[in-house]
Write a protein that holds these residues in place. Structure first.
Motif, short mmCIF file in Angstrom:
data_model
loop_
_atom_site.label_atom_id
_atom_site.label_comp_id
_atom_site.label_asym_id
_atom_site.label_seq_id
_atom_site.Cartn_x
_atom_site.Cartn_y
_atom_site.Cartn_z
N LEU A 51 0.80 -1.13 0.27
CA LEU A 51 -0.05 0.02 -0.14
C LEU A 51 0.73 1.09 0.10
N LEU A 81 1.31 5.34 -0.16
CA LEU A 81 0.27 6.37 0.10
C LEU A 81 1.05 7.79 -0.05
N VAL A 84 -4.00 6.80 -2.47
CA VAL A 84 -2.97 5.61 -3.02
C VAL A 84 -2.47 6.11 -4.27
N TYR A 144 -0.87 4.16 -7.38
CA TYR A 144 -0.96 2.77 -8.03
C TYR A 144 0.24 2.42 -8.83
N TYR A 194 -4.50 1.05 8.86
CA TYR A 194 -4.01 0.78 7.50
C TYR A 194 -4.69 -0.63 7.10
N ARG A 206 -4.14 -3.98 1.87
CA ARG A 206 -2.93 -4.52 1.28
C ARG A 206 -2.35 -5.75 2.01
N ASP A 261 4.28 4.96 3.64
CA ASP A 261 3.31 6.10 3.91
C ASP A 261 4.01 7.25 3.87
N THR A 276 -3.59 12.73 -7.66
CA THR A 276 -4.46 12.58 -6.37
C THR A 276 -4.43 13.92 -5.98
#
Length: 770
Positions: free
Chosen positions: A175, A177, A182, A184, A215, A218, A224, A331
């Protein structure tokens, strides 16, 4: 007599109650020079009460009334000391000064020197953005993702790939961030660079085990990344000019001490050199990327702050008259912080993210454009509640997914037929609660529970397949109707027990689930990898991870050693059948197999944190395997990213205030690959056939990188530096791919051809700041 006794008893209970009366000391820790909130600063009152500031700099300590010696500290900053009289709820907002004249140089920004021993959190790595400047990287571009790949338990995706694998998990099981949004696809230029411009990044935390309950989504890790807020007090500018890329950053107050902004941009200009090429094909080709980070913050008062941040990035790669390929991330995050009282902190987030990919073939006969898209709308509500020696976190989250796997538009005259795979819609919801409890001076617990739900939504036509991939039935679902729902409980637990001030034992267990998956038959990964949601055929992936570790510091916390052992079991893993066609396949779910996996290993880490010479050594011994009916006769086989040995050495030498030298060396067992077991010829065409999945190995990877930084003469507000680097000093041709072909003039014989991307590459970058 009775009256006297009653009076004395009443006085005793009154005094006892008064002695136990507790109040809360709270506030926000900030950088004195910029006004930015400081994440992970240590706040200690006396010897028994200690906490760290959260992601927004907020802290709270609930203690009996009395006088306390308060210390507030953060590595690289001058410690703040003062005496506090606590006889009511008290708000204190410390500001720490940057200790630029300190002789000690840190390589990682821990909250306090012994945080690795004391904290119940396992598998957490914090990256120091200042140290990032001194780690050698490709073409002089500071890179967050390449830096975390120097840590034990984190495996590189190989040359030309910023994908990473954590404790046996696939790259899509991380994951990633950026200000809670998120990301990708975290790579630029097919993996040569990451999407994170280091100038715009404030804090990087990697959770590779013991994932906190806030969290989810995933299986393997959380990266993060948080952006800088911007300087609340003064305007500042910085940037750099390199051989292939340049960057600029501006920040400052919109309203002094009340509102600030940060803007950062970066772009490569390889396409400029291509235009100067005498080759007509290269002259018309595209090879560039850009990214923009922006953030704005507004403090209504001490209890209310609004944050708005965004990221915009795009890659363009193409060869004249052959193809065009572009992809990008967008984002946007809107966050609102509110402090209800000294003990209760709230954060509300509205988040949007969009990842899109397109490729266009320009040949007249097969002229077409293929596009794909992932778009999320996300709302989160998080609370933190501080009471006594507990720090509770609880909250809810909802995400609406839209996935458009592939859409092909044929141009006039093209022989390609148009194709549109169905869009899929889904909703993820979660609620969680966790508690960090200082049970005693030696024992700390971190435990929680996450409840997750995923629903697949209409409109759509959903096919049901049996285990062999044969079609059983087809169902049509109306728009907005819930078609398939999965519910899961995800317990999280970790503890630390200190044998002494410098050594501790830790243990953790956590369960994670995942409902968005990548389908790829590429070893290196690609922007064209196909994303799919959990469905009637694809169940949520599940992972259970167990870990224990021993942590020891030496010489007043100047040296740090740790060893962690982990075991991870994985269910509902996805693989493709032998010979499967994944791209542009409207029945792609019929090409998939579902099975289990396991990963286990030991990680060793030794680090020298302070002094002129510092650095670390990391080693991972591990095994990652998968098991599927229909592959290898149901026997376990190595995952494609299984590597037995991984070694990383990093050294940083501060010769004097102006010169800093550094080196990094990596060694890794080659990735598992499937080599052909034989071949046959039909009508002059050679066809290879394969047996054991991932039964072969690529050659090992080895690379030594060097760098040096020269600081300019100080004086006034303007400062500059030169960064020099040599990537792959030993000029080793590390394998990117291996292909097989017939030996020229003798088709009965086969030869392997290895492709390597990089030899030795020098770089130089001029950096400035004012």
């Amino acid at each position: 007599m009775k009256t006297t006794v009653l009076t004395l008893l009443s006085l005793f209970f009154f005094l006892a109650a008064s002695a136990q009366q507790k109040f809360t000391l709270s506030g926000t820790v900030r950088d004195a020079a910029t006004g930015e909130a400081m994440i992970g600063a240590t706040v200690r009152a006396g010897t028994d009460y200690v906490t760290t500031s959260n992601a927004y700099g907020y802290y709270a300590l609930t203690m009996p009334q009395g006088n306390y010696a308060l210390t507030v500290s953060f590595v690289g900053y001058e410690q703040l000391n003062q005496v506090v009289t606590l006889n009511k709820n008290l708000r204190l907002n410390p500001e720490l000064k940057n200790a630029s004249n300190l002789d000690d140089v840190v390589i990682r920004a821990n909250a306090r020197k012994d945080e690795n021993v004391r904290s119940a959190q396992m598998g957490l790595e914090k990256v120091d953005m200042k140290a990032l400047n001194n780690i050698p990287v490709l073409l002089g571009e500071k890179d967050v993702l390449r830096s975390i790949q120097l840590l034990p338990g984190v495996k590189s995706g190989g040359e030309g790939n910023t994908g990473f694998y954590v404790r046996g998990g696939a790259s899509d099981q991380n994951l990633i961030l950026l200000d809670e949004a998120v990301v990708y696809n975290s790579s630029h230029l097919l993996g040569f660079f990451s999407t994170f411009n280091a100038d715009a990044v404030k804090d990087v935390s990697l959770y590779k085990g013991g994932m906190p309950a806030q969290y989810g989504g995933r299986l393997s890790s959380v990266l993060d990344v948080k952006m800088n807020e911007g300087n609340y007090k003064n305007y500042a500018f910085q940037g750099g000019i390199g051989l292939i890329a340049s960057r600029i950053k501006a920040e400052g107050p919109l309203i002094k001490d009340k509102a600030s902004f940060m803007f950062s941009a970066r772009r490569t200009y390889l396409d400029v050199f291509l235009k100067a090429s005498p080759d007509s094909v290269l002259n018309g080709s595209a090879l560039n990327f850009y990214d923009i980070n922006a953030k704005m913050n507004y403090k209504f008062d001490d209890k209310n702050i609004l944050y708005i941040s965004g990221y915009f990035g795009k890659d363009n790669i193409g060869v004249k008259d052959l193809f065009l390929n572009n992809w990008g991330n967008v984002t946007t995050t809107i966050r609102y912080n509110h402090i209800f009282n000294n003990s209760l902190f709230s954060n509300t987030s509205l988040i949007y993210n969009n990842y899109n990919f397109s490729v266009t073939l320009l040949d007249d006969a097969v002229n077409f454009k293929a596009t794909s898209l992932i778009r999320d709308f996300n709302i989160k509500q998080d609370f933190q509640y501080f009471i006594n020696k507990h720090a509770f976190r609880f909250g809810v989250q909802g995400i609406h997914h839209r996935v458009s796997p592939i859409e092909i538009e044929a141009q006039a005259g093209s022989s390609i037929n148009p194709l549109q795979q169905q869009r899929r819609y889904g909703v993820e919801a979660a609620a969680y609660v966790s508690d960090e409890w200082a049970v005693s001076p030696r024992l700390n617990l971190l435990y929680g529970l996450r409840f997750s739900a995923f629903s697949l939504l209409g409109p759509g036509t959903f096919s049901n397949y049996d285990a062999a991939g044969s079609l059983i039935s087809v169902e049509r679902v109306a728009s907005g109707k819930f078609y398939k729902t999965y519910l899961n409980l995800e317990p999280r637990f970790s503890l630390s027990y200190r044998f002494s001030d410098e050594q501790s034992f830790k243990a953790s267990y956590n369960r994670n689930t995942q409902n968005i998956h990548i389908l790829s038959n590429s070893n290196a990964g690609s922007p064209a990898d196909q994303y799919v949601l959990s469905s009637n055929n694809i169940r949520p992936e599940i992972a259970d991870q167990y870990a224990v570790g021993y942590f020891r510091n030496f010489a007043g916390n100047a040296y740090e050693f740790s060893t962690e052992v982990y075991y991870k079991s994985l269910d509902n893993q996805i693989e493709y059948k032998n010979g499967a066609e994944l791209l542009a396949n409207t029945q792609v779910e019929s090409e998939l197999l579902f099975g289990t996996g396991r990963a286990y290993g030991v990680e060793l880490f030794f680090k020298k944190k302070y002094g002129k010479l510092n650095g670390w050594v990391g080693y991972t011994l591990s095994r990652t395997e998968r098991q599927f009916e229909g592959i290898n006769d149901g026997r376990y086989f190595p995952a494609k990213y299984d590597r037995t040995h991984d070694v990383a050495l990093v050294g940083i030498y501060n010769m004097n205030p102006r010169w800093t030298f550094s080196a990094s060396y990596i060694y890794g067992t080659g990735n598992a690959v499937t080599y052909p077991a034989g071949k046959y010829r039909v009508n002059g065409t050679t066809t290879y056939y394969y047996t054991e999945r991932n039964g072969g190995r690529m050659p090992y990877q080895s690379r030594l990188d060097l760098s040096a930084t020269l600081e300019g003469k100080t004086g006034g507000r303007f400062n500059s530096s030169w960064s020099f680097g040599i990537y792959n000093v030993l000029n080793r041709k590390n394998p990117y791919s291996i292909d097989f072909r017939n030996v020229e003039n003798d088709p009965t014989r086969t030869e392997a051809v290895q492709t390597a991307l990089f030899g030795i590459i020098p770089s130089v970058t001029w950096n400035f700041k004012f």
